[in-house]
Design an enzyme around this catalytic site. Structure first.
Site, short mmCIF file in Angstrom:
data_model
loop_
_atom_site.label_atom_id
_atom_site.label_comp_id
_atom_site.label_asym_id
_atom_site.label_seq_id
_atom_site.Cartn_x
_atom_site.Cartn_y
_atom_site.Cartn_z
N PRO A 2 0.80 -1.22 0.00
CA PRO A 2 0.00 0.00 0.00
C PRO A 2 0.83 1.27 0.00
O PRO A 2 1.70 1.46 0.84
CB PRO A 2 -0.84 -0.11 1.26
CG PRO A 2 -0.26 -1.20 2.06
CD PRO A 2 0.60 -2.02 1.20
N GLU A 3 0.58 2.13 -0.97
CA GLU A 3 1.13 3.48 -1.02
C GLU A 3 -0.05 4.43 -0.81
O GLU A 3 -1.13 3.99 -0.48
CB GLU A 3 1.83 3.73 -2.36
CG GLU A 3 2.93 2.71 -2.65
CD GLU A 3 3.61 2.88 -3.99
OE1 GLU A 3 3.76 4.03 -4.44
OE2 GLU A 3 3.99 1.87 -4.60
#
Length: 275
Positions: A2-3
């Site tokens: 996840p960014e």
DNA sequence: CTTAACGCCTGAAGGC
DNA sequence: TGCCTTCAGGCGTTAA
């Protein structure tokens, strides 16, 4: 992995599902993610806490309780939240925590590699994670002049500088590759050598890519899922990441090249992204 | 002060 | 078939 767009998707999902719920109990299957706090203390701290709001800071998730206490979560590589409204027992192999609400609904925290972290804060405590965080890309203070000043003494590559959460918070390996391709900047170029024009393009690309990725609920390359278990769709719009050997979508001549920078894969087009 | 390598983890994939 | 190595990349810590 996840960014910013994936974390934003998760925060939106949590805001749709667990606002106003009160934690009854927490089931703990792995204590490493609690950052040194014992399982017993973790449960005692959270029992009876009612959720006021959920926010994003860079790649961190901030859960605020009505009492003024809060919890800061980082999903690292493989952390994910899954909401179970009907309290079904989900047979997930990598469940590390289960938050049980007073209305019987459940929030699972799954994390294959156990890199994720949960930190608890009383209202008086300063949130350490946020102290060293740089500007959010959507902050109005994230301007050309500010970024220019922040990187003018950086000898390292622009790619590594953009991965530094203390400067810009939220970009990770996938989006940095995509942003540099769209801004036509070579990933190995020293950050200090970028012109004002480059920086303008860079900020525009950062905001455009992230906005588009949020709209598509993030990127699912390996196993990203939202709170509702749905995958993201932005992987269909990736132009360089994971496309080694494929022909560049812009110049249609050169094939995408893969190199290593600071132990991470970088994908770029040597023709479109000049040194 | 800066920059860069390592360690933390598991599971998938590739080489022989 | 099966074992061994490499890779995935977030960030805190440590080293230079």
């Amino acid at each position: 992995m996840p960014e910013l767009p994936e974390v934003e998707t998760i925060v939106q999902g949590l805001n749709k599902t667990i606002i106003d719920k009160t934690i009854h109990h927490v089931e703990i299957f792995h204590t490493k993610i609690l950052g040194g706090v014992s399982g017993k203390r973790f449960i005692e701290f959270l029992a009876g806490e009612k959720i006021l709001s959920i926010k994003r800071r860079g790649k961190y998730i901030l859960i605020l309780f009505t009492s003024g206490k809060s919890m800061v979560v980082h999903l690292r590589m493989t952390g994910k939240f899954i909401y179970s409204p009907l309290a079904e027992k989900l047979n997930h192999k990598h469940t590390r925590l289960v938050f049980k609400f007073t209305d019987k609904s459940l929030l699972y925290y799954n994390d294959l590699r156990i890199f994720g972290t949960f930190r608890l804060y009383t209202p008086q405590q300063e949130i350490m994670e946020f102290k060293k965080l740089g500007k959010d890309p959507f902050d109005s203070q994230f301007t050309v002049n500010w970024l220019k000043q922040s990187i003018e003494r950086k000898t390292s590559s622009i790619k590594n500088v953009l991965l530094d959460q203390g400067i810009v918070s939220g970009l990770g390996n996938i989006y940095v590759c995509e942003v540099l391709f769209r801004a036509k900047i070579h990933p190995q170029r020293a950050a200090s050598t970028l012109t004002t024009e480059h920086i303008k393009l860079l900020i525009g690309s950062i905001r455009m890519v992230l906005k588009q990725a949020i709209k598509h609920n993030g990127t699912t390359i390996n196993d990203f899922q939202g709170v509702d278990e749905k995958t993201g769709q932005f992987q269909k719009l990736l132009k360089v990441y994971d496309r080694e050997g494929e022909s560049c979508l812009l110049c249609k001549k050169q094939s995408i090249v893969r190199i290593k920078q600071a132990q991470r894969s970088t994908f770029y087009c040597p023709i479109c992204q000049k040194e």
